[in-house]
Structure formats: structure tokens, C-alpha cells
Scaffold this motif. Structure first.
Motif, PDB file in Angstrom:
ATOM      1  N   GLU A 136       0.841  -1.195   0.000  1.00 22.70           N
ATOM      2  CA  GLU A 136       0.000   0.000   0.000  1.00 22.70           C
ATOM      3  C   GLU A 136       0.869   1.235   0.000  1.00 22.70           C
ATOM      4  N   GLU A 137       0.232   2.384  -0.082  1.00 26.16           N
ATOM      5  CA  GLU A 137       0.921   3.671  -0.160  1.00 26.16           C
ATOM      6  C   GLU A 137       2.076   3.758   0.831  1.00 26.16           C
ATOM      7  N   GLY A 138       3.262   4.059   0.297  1.00 23.51           N
ATOM      8  CA  GLY A 138       4.424   4.254   1.156  1.00 23.51           C
ATOM      9  C   GLY A 138       5.238   3.013   1.411  1.00 23.51           C
ATOM     10  N   LYS A 139       4.776   1.842   0.952  1.00 19.59           N
ATOM     11  CA  LYS A 139       5.495   0.601   1.194  1.00 19.59           C
ATOM     12  C   LYS A 139       6.460   0.305   0.046  1.00 19.59           C
ATOM     13  N   VAL A 140       7.548  -0.369   0.393  1.00 14.83           N
ATOM     14  CA  VAL A 140       8.451  -0.890  -0.625  1.00 14.83           C
ATOM     15  C   VAL A 140       7.946  -2.274  -1.019  1.00 14.83           C
ATOM     16  N   VAL A 141       7.840  -2.530  -2.300  1.00 12.58           N
ATOM     17  CA  VAL A 141       7.470  -3.869  -2.778  1.00 12.58           C
ATOM     18  C   VAL A 141       8.672  -4.779  -2.558  1.00 12.58           C
ATOM     19  N   ASN A 142       8.448  -5.940  -1.910  1.00  9.25           N
ATOM     20  CA  ASN A 142       9.580  -6.768  -1.483  1.00  9.25           C
ATOM     21  C   ASN A 142       9.732  -8.077  -2.253  1.00  9.25           C
ATOM     22  N   ALA A 143       9.000  -8.239  -3.354  1.00  9.35           N
ATOM     23  CA  ALA A 143       9.142  -9.416  -4.216  1.00  9.35           C
ATOM     24  C   ALA A 143       8.521  -9.079  -5.563  1.00  9.35           C
ATOM     25  N   ASP A 144       8.826  -9.898  -6.588  1.00 12.91           N
ATOM     26  CA  ASP A 144       8.192  -9.731  -7.895  1.00 12.91           C
ATOM     27  C   ASP A 144       6.900 -10.537  -7.920  1.00 12.91           C
ATOM     28  N   GLY A 145       5.853  -9.990  -8.541  1.00 17.78           N
ATOM     29  CA  GLY A 145       4.608 -10.749  -8.596  1.00 17.78           C
ATOM     30  C   GLY A 145       3.575 -10.124  -9.506  1.00 17.78           C
ATOM     31  N   GLU A 146       2.405 -10.744  -9.546  1.00 21.13           N
ATOM     32  CA  GLU A 146       1.297 -10.313 -10.395  1.00 21.13           C
ATOM     33  C   GLU A 146       0.148  -9.803  -9.535  1.00 21.13           C
ATOM     34  N   ILE A 147      -0.372  -8.613  -9.889  1.00 19.72           N
ATOM     35  CA  ILE A 147      -1.485  -8.017  -9.140  1.00 19.72           C
ATOM     36  C   ILE A 147      -2.751  -8.846  -9.353  1.00 19.72           C
ATOM     37  N   ILE A 148      -3.414  -9.215  -8.252  1.00 22.59           N
ATOM     38  CA  ILE A 148      -4.684  -9.943  -8.369  1.00 22.59           C
ATOM     39  C   ILE A 148      -5.845  -9.174  -7.733  1.00 22.59           C
ATOM     40  N   HIS A 149      -5.526  -8.054  -7.076  1.00 23.00           N
ATOM     41  CA  HIS A 149      -6.573  -7.187  -6.522  1.00 23.00           C
ATOM     42  C   HIS A 149      -5.935  -5.826  -6.252  1.00 23.00           C
ATOM     43  N   SER A 150      -6.626  -4.750  -6.579  1.00 25.30           N
ATOM     44  CA  SER A 150      -6.042  -3.424  -6.325  1.00 25.30           C
ATOM     45  C   SER A 150      -7.132  -2.374  -6.268  1.00 25.30           C
ATOM     46  N   ASN A 151      -6.807  -1.234  -5.669  1.00 23.88           N
ATOM     47  CA  ASN A 151      -7.631  -0.039  -5.795  1.00 23.88           C
ATOM     48  C   ASN A 151      -6.742   1.197  -5.697  1.00 23.88           C
ATOM     49  N   ASP A 152      -6.905   2.060  -6.695  1.00 21.77           N
ATOM     50  CA  ASP A 152      -6.182   3.346  -6.741  1.00 21.77           C
ATOM     51  C   ASP A 152      -4.677   3.129  -6.581  1.00 21.77           C
ATOM     52  N   PHE A 153      -4.170   2.067  -7.207  1.00 16.68           N
ATOM     53  CA  PHE A 153      -2.768   1.673  -6.962  1.00 16.68           C
ATOM     54  C   PHE A 153      -1.840   2.227  -8.032  1.00 16.68           C
ATOM     55  N   SER A 154      -0.811   2.944  -7.566  1.00 17.83           N
ATOM     56  CA  SER A 154       0.259   3.383  -8.477  1.00 17.83           C
ATOM     57  C   SER A 154       1.596   3.089  -7.830  1.00 17.83           C
ATOM     58  N   VAL A 155       2.611   2.917  -8.679  1.00 14.02           N
ATOM     59  CA  VAL A 155       3.914   2.487  -8.187  1.00 14.02           C
ATOM     60  C   VAL A 155       5.009   3.260  -8.902  1.00 14.02           C
ATOM     61  N   ASN A 156       6.044   3.615  -8.158  1.00 12.40           N
ATOM     62  CA  ASN A 156       7.214   4.290  -8.727  1.00 12.40           C
ATOM     63  C   ASN A 156       8.298   3.237  -8.959  1.00 12.40           C
ATOM     64  N   GLU A 157       8.720   3.092 -10.226  1.00 12.91           N
ATOM     65  CA  GLU A 157       9.686   2.050 -10.584  1.00 12.91           C
ATOM     66  C   GLU A 157      11.045   2.625 -10.949  1.00 12.91           C
ATOM     67  N   ALA A 158      11.354   3.807 -10.351  1.00 16.16           N
ATOM     68  CA  ALA A 158      12.604   4.492 -10.686  1.00 16.16           C
ATOM     69  C   ALA A 158      13.834   3.633 -10.393  1.00 16.16           C
ATOM     70  N   SER A 159      13.752   2.781  -9.364  1.00 15.96           N
ATOM     71  CA  SER A 159      14.905   1.944  -9.018  1.00 15.96           C
ATOM     72  C   SER A 159      15.254   0.964 -10.137  1.00 15.96           C
ATOM     73  N   LEU A 160      14.273   0.692 -11.032  1.00 18.98           N
ATOM     74  CA  LEU A 160      14.513  -0.224 -12.153  1.00 18.98           C
ATOM     75  C   LEU A 160      14.631   0.510 -13.479  1.00 18.98           C
TER      76      LEU A 160
END
Length: 834
Positions: free
Chosen positions: A130-154
Motif C-alpha cells: 500500500e501507499e508508502g510501502k516498498v514492494v519486497n518481491a516480484d509478482g502479479e497483481i490480483i486485486h487493487s484499488n487506486d494503486f500506483s507504483v514508482n519504478e525508478a529503481s529499475l
């Protein structure tokens, strides 16, 4: 955090987790091999003091003095053991901190939401981000709402990308940052198999910076090492010219080199910082870098958020203002049918799976007041995230009959601005908002709209909104927060409140919390329009900064730094990241803080209690003060050792080699634990938190403090050399004279360690500060001294003879006079101040 997760998301069972672990392993990147016991031992054996001891031992073996050689080897083991013990303590303390710093990840297992250490994520897990969290693994979204992600590290791209189950790219990647909303994703890759693992980059890498104090100490130790080497050459030369004995000259030179080298100082610094950080960790304060402890004591300004830091962050819904009826309802009348539409749209404008406390409250009130729960019948199909200055958000829902709901909420000013209201109506609503704000309430506006077709406006502000009313929350100040701010003010530290809330609410809450000078507030947009001179003047004068956004927060922090302030910034959100990183001390809240805030911060308070920051600042002051005491003690006691070894030789006295390496190493073995163990354990002096913060530009010892240490050392030297000459005049031989000199110096060392516990309060006042290590080390030192003097075999080895009661009493008297004059100096200092 409570999550309303759909029933179909069950997650792995315990057996499936175990199977996945065996098949794919744990979620760990390849890490640099950590120093083991052998590496630590090799590092210790590289220390200059150990090299000197080896050299002396070899010389003793060559000349056939095996007893002295054996003692030197025992000394090598003892010094190594002390160093190893200190290094191991520091290492374990830092490892404990590192373990505590590992972020937790939220997963669904056995149909239950739980938090686990990130390294325990397995392939197949359902992770919630959720907002403010670091994603800690690679995966596929199966449920979301109002979700955006910053991928600058990649990707290197700084903008955020919206993703959902139906988007072309519905993958999330380890090391990226959730900017808004919430998503549940199924883990496909972990550890080194992730994209970030394959390119060998770890988001958790923290570059260790050298602190100003470390730099100063290194320079000091290097300078002393150079001086020691020069004196070694001089002593060797002078001694060889007089005696033509190369071995004796080398031993004399090495003895003096050992006495000059203050190797206890860097050991003490490392120990103080690591153990200081470890002790704070036990109090619920996680220090990311142990060197930050040094900066804590210099804090001059604390910039704090309002919500959750000053306040409880409970977000109780106290009032609802319905615009159509122009009535305000308190919480006991929320069931009134008049409020049905307002409550409906307040809930619809919130996230379907709420994670914000206010949105969770709105969902709860909807459940309690509405006759029929229709949430399952409607699907969120288009949304506008929280944005704008001031911010608002809009959600579009649709049901099976293609009917639509367009709901918006946000800062009242933003909602009023986009609503169809006349200027007179707007001013009427603004007055109601002001009235609530002045009482400390937090207010949100709610509006609805209608829209046909799929050609949605680019900006949510372009919808035509009907104003519905206001939802009014109360987030009371934390219990005891007034005392916390009083402690901050007593310590000479200023307070600034930096919040996204409006001025009226902030002023009311700040006044209730005991913050001073809350009459004037300044908004973020005004700050950005100031010239540099105006900005520096305003940040100095103003206490309340409201309607702040990330750039404005960063501008305030940088302006305060430019004014010469040492800034501690408290924050918990994604938007606080830049300001937290820019501040001297970034402080994140452990329970409600986002991972981005925690990653940017240098200090994390696990229970969100602002009083813990005062504890940390007090610890920083205590540790810095104790480091100075230890260093001043080391300087003071090294001076008589150096001069007692060198002056009899240079002045041509009757016994030029009054100390041998055996005596110097014995003194070193006493001094090491005294400075790094005893002073580290010293409690804080009672006036510490009533003093102004020290300036960051100060060196660890100013000239006045250095002069005091030198004078103390010279007084002890005078006393020791007086004992030398008294023994010679009384007809004492070399063994008797050595015994008098050695005993006087040992007693002086003990008394110096006691009197230097405070450079202001008397030694007797210091006894009230319970530190069991002082009497323990002192007692052990005296036992060893009497063993040297009165056990014949030991006396022979140390080349001393026993002392009579008169001689022993005189040694105590000389050491007392040469040390306790400082108590008179402190008394005059206190009298002058009072």
C-alpha cells in the motif's frame, strides 16, 4: 492495520509455505560476507599497540629475558581479549539493530492477514502493499484499488505508473515503491531471482558516513602516533649515545611509544556509539547508523507533524454538517435520514479497501447507519488519486444496471472550489469550517457529480460537483504531550509544526499541546513564493507551517539548515521522504510510518511516542558527554606516564628507566576498561537536559577543555616526580623508588577517574549517579597493586619492593593533592555560576 480483503483471497496454507521454502528458498539477496571471528582477530592484531607489544616480546626473547617475554605475550592476549570483547559487543549490538531494521511484509496466509519478516516471503504468497510501502518481491497483481507504483529503481523514470488487474502491465517488482492506493499481488520471484536481484542492486544498502567526531578523533590519534614515533627515535638516540646499548635503547624507545599512543580513544568511540544505539533500541528507538547518536545531542530544532505525533490519530467522527438542510449533527444523531446521502458519498469517495484511519471510520459509520450495505453491488471502475494543492480525490463506481456514482472528498477549500456554489454560499461554508477548525477539528468536504459516457475529464477538478456537506473528525492531543514539549523547551530546543492540515485546526491543537507562539501560521504555497532572505526570516520566526506539500517541507528544512540549525524532522508518509532525508536527523514513526519514511529516516520510534525523541536526544547528550570525559581522562593520565618515562632519562636522573614496558602495559590494561567500559556506563548528569544544545561545529575538545586535561596531567606528573625525588632523598634504591612512583600513579589514576565523572558537580555528588563499574574496576586495580607490592614473586617480576605504612600513606596523600585540587576548581565554578 485492519484490511477488508475479499473472501476469495485465501493465501497459502502452512504446508504450502513449507513446500515453497524447500523448492525456492527464502527471499534473500546475495550479501557481502560479514566479518567472522577470524577477521575480527586479524583486525585486532593489526592494532599499533599490539605491534609494539610483539616487538618488545621478540626483543626480550632475543636477550634471553623469558619471564618478561612471557608477560608481554600474556599482555598481548589480555589486550586482544579486551579489544575482542569490545568489538564483539559492538558487532552484536549493530547486528541486533540490523535485524530490527528489517522491514516487515504483510501477507495473506490461511485466509488471515499477518506480518512476517521480509526474508520469509515465499513464492506463491499473497502480499499486500500500500501507499508508502516498498514492494519486497516480484509478482502479479490480483486485486487493487487506486494503486500506483514508482519504478525508478529499475527504469530510472521518476513518475509513478498506475497498475491494476486489468492493466497491460499488471506486474510489480521488488525494490519499487507504492505511491498510492493498495494492491494484493501473488509472488512469482524472490531474492536473487527478482529483477532487482538479477542486476545486483539492493534497495537496503546504506552507505556508512564518517561523522565529524570520528574524523576529529582519527586526526588526533594519527597526530599522537606521529609524535610517538618521533619521541621513540629521540629516546633511542639519546639512550644509545649515553649507554651504547642498542637493546636497552630500543626497549626505552618502545616503552615511551606505548605510553604516547592513545589507542583507547577509537575503541572507546566505537563502543560508546554502538552500545548507545543498542540501549536506545531496547527503549523502542531504532538508530540506523550508530554515529547518528553523536548528532542527536546537538539538535536545535524539532520539526514535527501534527497527526499521530502530537495527536492520537484516532480520527473520531464527531460531527456531520449537511449542506441541504444547513444543519450540524453530532455523533448521537448520525442515524438521521437527512444524513444518508452525505454518509453514502463520504464512504464512496473513500478507498474500497480503506487503510487511512479517516476512511476506515467512514466505512464503519456507513455500516452502522445505512439500512442496506450496497458495497458489494458496486465496482470501482475509474478513479482520480489524491492530488492538488489543497488535495482532493474522486471515485467512479458502477453497478450491474450501469448506474453510476461519482463521489469526491478532500480538503474543504478544494471541494468548495470545484462545487456549484455562489460566492456568498462559499463564504458561509468557509465560516463553518473556520468555526470547526478553531476548536481543533479536522474537516473534509464531500461532493457528488453525474457523468455519462467514458470520455472522462483529464482532471477531476473539471467535473461539475454538487456540494453535500462536511465530515468533521476530532483527533485529540496525546495524553501528557504538554510535558513532552516542556522537556523539549527546557533543553533549549525549538519546535516547528509542519502539517498538511489547515491553519485553524493546527493552531488549536498546537495550543492545547503546549506549543508556544502559535498565533501566526504560514501556508506552503506562500513559502514557495518567498525570496531567500524572506524565507530565512520566516522560518526563524514562525512555528506553525500548514497546508504543506513535499517541496514546501523540503524548502523549510533546507532553510533551517542554512540558518545553522541542527534539524530533527518527524514524518510518516511518502511525502515526508525528501524532508526526512534532508534533515540532520530524520525521525520516522514505527507503527504508522510508511516504509519510505522509515527508509529515508535515520531514526525510527517504534511506538510513535514523541517523548522517545527526548529520550534519544538525552542519550545523545549523555554519550557525547561521556566520550569527552573518557578522552579527557585518557589525555590526563597519559601525560604523567609519558613524562615519567622520558624526563628521568632526558634530565639524567639517577634511575633513568624507572618504568619498563611491563609497568606501562599494566597501566594500559587498567586505562582501557576504565574509559571504554566504566565511562560508557556513566548515567546522565542532572543538568544535562537543562543546557543549550552544543554546536555541531565544536571540536570534541575545545582549547579550554584540552587545557584542563593537560593541567590535570601536569599536576599528577608533578606529584609522581615529587614521590620519585622524595624516595631518592630518603635513600631509596631503584626498586623502592619505582614502587613509590608506580603506587602514586595508580592511586592518582583511580582518583582521576572519580573526579572526572563530572566537570561541574563535586565527586561526592557524582557518587549519587549509580555506576557499579567504578567501584568494581577501582577495587580490582587496588587488589592487583597490593599483589604487585606484597607478593614477593610478583614484586620481583615488576622490580619493585614493598612499601611501609608511612610510604603508602604518603603515596595516597601525594596522589590526592595532585588530583583533588580539581574539586576546588569545580566548587569555584559552581559558586561563580550561582
Amino acid at each position: 492495520m485492519k484490511y477488508n480483503i475479499p473472501d476469495y483471497l485465501k493465501g497459502l496454507s502452512d504446508n504450502e509455505v513449507d513446500f515453497s521454502k524447500k523448492q525456492y528458498g527464502l527471499n534473500k539477496l546475495e550479501t557481502v560476507r560479514k566479518n567472522g571471528v577470524l577477521d575480527m582477530l586479524i583486525d585486532i592484531l593489526k592494532e599499533p599497540m599490539l605491534i609494539l607489544l610483539f616487538a618488545i616480546s621478540i626483543i626480550y626473547v632475543i636477550v634471553g629475558d623469558y619471564g618478561e617475554a612471557l608477560f608481554m605475550f600474556v599482555a598481548i592476549i589480555a589486550v586482544s581479549a579486551i579489544s575482542f570483547y569490545q568489538d564483539n559487543r559492538s558487532k552484536k549490538a549493530l547486528e541486533a539493530l540490523e535485524k530490527l531494521n528489517e522491514p516487515l511484509s504483510t501477507v495473506i496466509r490461511n485466509s488471515t492477514v499477518e506480518e512476517i519478516p521480509t526474508h520469509e516471503i515465499v513464492v506463491g504468497d499473497l502480499c499486500i502493499t500500500e501507499e508508502g510501502k516498498v514492494v519486497n518481491a516480484d509478482g502479479e497483481i490480483i486485486h487493487s484499488n487506486d494503486f500506483s507504483v514508482n519504478e525508478a529503481s529499475l527504469t530510472g523514470e521518476s513518475y509513478s505508473v498506475f497498475k491494476s488487474v486489468g492493466s497491460d502491465d499488471n506486474k510489480v517488482y521488488s525494490g519499487t515503491i507504492a505511491v498510492s492506493g493498495l494492491a494484493v499481488f501473488k509472488v512469482e520471484k524472490i531474492g536473487k531471482e527478482t529483477r532487482i536481484g538479477q542486476i545486483g542492486t539492493s534497495i537496503n544498502e546504506i552507505k556508512t558516513e564518517t561523522s565529524p567526531l570520528q574524523i576529529q578523533i582519527r586526526k588526533f590519534v594519527k597526530a599522537m602516533a606521529v609524535i610517538g614515533f618521533l619521541i621513540f627515535l629521540l629516546v633511542c638516540l639519546v639512550n644509545y649515545v649515553r649507554t651504547q646499548n642498542l637493546v636497552e635503547s630500543l626497549l626505552s624507545g618502545l616503552t615511551l611509544a606505548m605510553s604516547v599512543l592513545p589507542e583507547e580513544i577509537p575503541v572507546a568511540f566505537t563502543t560508546f556509539m554502538a552500545l548507545g544505539a543498542w540501549k536506545l533500541m531496547r527503549d523502542g528507538i531504532i538508530i540506523k547508523r550508530s554515529s547518528i547518536v553523536e548528532t542527536l545531542g546537538s539538535t536545535t530544532v524539532i520539526c514535527t507533524d501534527k497527526t499521530g505525533t502530537i495527536t492520537e490519530n484516532t480520527m473520531q467522527l464527531k460531527y456531520l454538517y449537511d449542506y441541504s438542510s444547513d444543519k450540524t449533527f453530532n455523533e448521537s444523531h448520525f442515524n438521521d435520514e437527512t444524513l444518508s446521502t452525505l454518509i453514502d458519498y463520504a464512504m464512496w469517495s473513500s478507498e474500497p479497501v480503506p487503510f487511512d484511519p479517516m476512511e476506515q471510520t467512514l466505512h464503519r459509520v456507513y455500516e452502522e447507519t445505512q439500512q442496506r450495505d450496497e458495497r458489494i453491488l458496486w465496482q470501482l471502475f475509474h478513479e482520480y488519486p489524491l492530488e492538488g494543492k489543497p488535495p482532493m480525490m474522486t471515485h467512479l463506481f458502477e453497478n450491474g444496471h450501469k448506474e453510476r456514482i461519482v463521489a469526491a472528498k478532500g480538503a474543504p477549500e478544494a471541494i468548495i472550489q470545484v462545487s456549484v456554489l455562489s460566492e456568498k454560499e462559499k463564504e458561509k461554508v468557509r465560516q463553518i469550517i473556520r468555526n470547526f477548525g478553531e476548536q481543533g477539528f479536522r474537516v473534509l468536504g464531500v461532493a457528488k457529480s453525474h457523468f455519462e459516457g467514458d470520455n472522462f475529464p483529464e482532471k477531476q477538478q473539471d467535473f461539475r460537483f454538487d456540494f453535500l456537506g462536511l465530515v468533521v473528525f476530532f483527533d485529540p492531543p496525546k495524553r501528557g504531550i504538554q510535558e513532552v514539549f516542556q522537556h523539549i523547551y527546557d533543553a533549549g530546543i525549538k519546535v516547528k509544526v509542519i502539517t498538511g492540515d489547515n491553519s485553524d485546526t493546527t493552531q488549536s491543537i498546537a495550543a492545547q499541546a503546549g506549543i508556544v507562539n502559535t498565533v501566526d501560521a504560514i501556508e506552503g504555497k506562500a513559502i514557495m513564493n518567498y525570496s531567500e532572505d524572506q524565507l530565512l526570516e520566516e522560518v526563524e520566526k514562525k512555528v506553525l507551517f500548514t497546508r504543506m506539500f513535499p517541496d514546501a517541507k523540503l524548502t523549510v528544512i533546507n532553510a533551517l539548515k542554512k540558518k545553522g540549525e541542527v534539524v530533527a524532522m518527524l514524518g510518516d508518509g511518502v511525502n515526508d521522504g525528501p524532508a526526512l532525508k534532508a534533515a540532520h536527523i530524520g525521525v520516522a514513526m514505527g507503527s504508522k510510518g510508511t516504509e519510505i519514511a522509515k527508509a529515508a529516516a535515520s531514526l525510527v520510534i517504534t511506538n510513535d511516542d514523541l517523548d522517545k525523541l527526548i529520550t534519544a536526544i538525552a542519550a545523545g547528550r549523555r554519550i557525547y558527554s561521556n566520550i569527552k570525559k573518557a578522552i579527557q581522562y585518557i589525555i590526563s593520565i597519559h601525560i604523567p606516564i609519558i613524562l615519567t618515562v622520558s624526563l628521568p632519562l632526558f634530565l639524567g636522573w639517577i634511575f633513568p628507566h624507572i618504568f619498563t614496558p611491563v609497568h606501562v602495559i599494566f597501566l594500559e590494561l587498567i586505562m582501557g576498561p576504565t574509559c571504554s567500559l566504566v565511562y560508557e556506563n556513566e548515567p546522565m548528569e542532572k543538568n544535562t537536559m537543562q543546557q543549550s544544545p552544543r554546536k555541531m561545529t565544536e571540536t570534541f575538545l575545545n582549547w579550554k577543555e584540552l587545557t584542563i586535561s593537560i593541567v590535570q596531567g601536569l599536576f599528577i606528573t608533578a606529584g609522581v616526580l615529587f614521590a620519585y625525588q622524595w624516595s631518592v632523598i630518603q635513600g631509596g634504591n631503584e626498586e623502592k623508588t619505582r614502587a613509590m612512583v608506580f603506587t602514586t600513579l595508580i592511586f592518582a589514576n583511580i582518583l582521576l577517574s572519580f573526579t572526572n565523572r563530572s566537570f561541574y558537580y563535586s565527586m561526592f555528588d557524582s557518587f549519587k549517579n549509580r555506576n557499579i563499574l567504578f567501584p568494581a574496576i577501582s577495587s580490582l586495580t587496588l587488589i592487583l597493586l597490593f599483589a604487585i607490592l606484597y607478593i614477593p614473586a610478583v614484586s620481583v617480576f615488576f622490580k619493585v619492593t614493598n612499601l611501609g605504612l608511612t610510604e603508602l600513606s604518603l603515596a595516597v596523600l601525594i596522589s590526592a593533592v595532585s588530583v583533588l585540587w580539581f574539586e576546588a576548581y569545580k566548587w569555584m565554578k559552581r559558586r561563580k555560576k550561582n
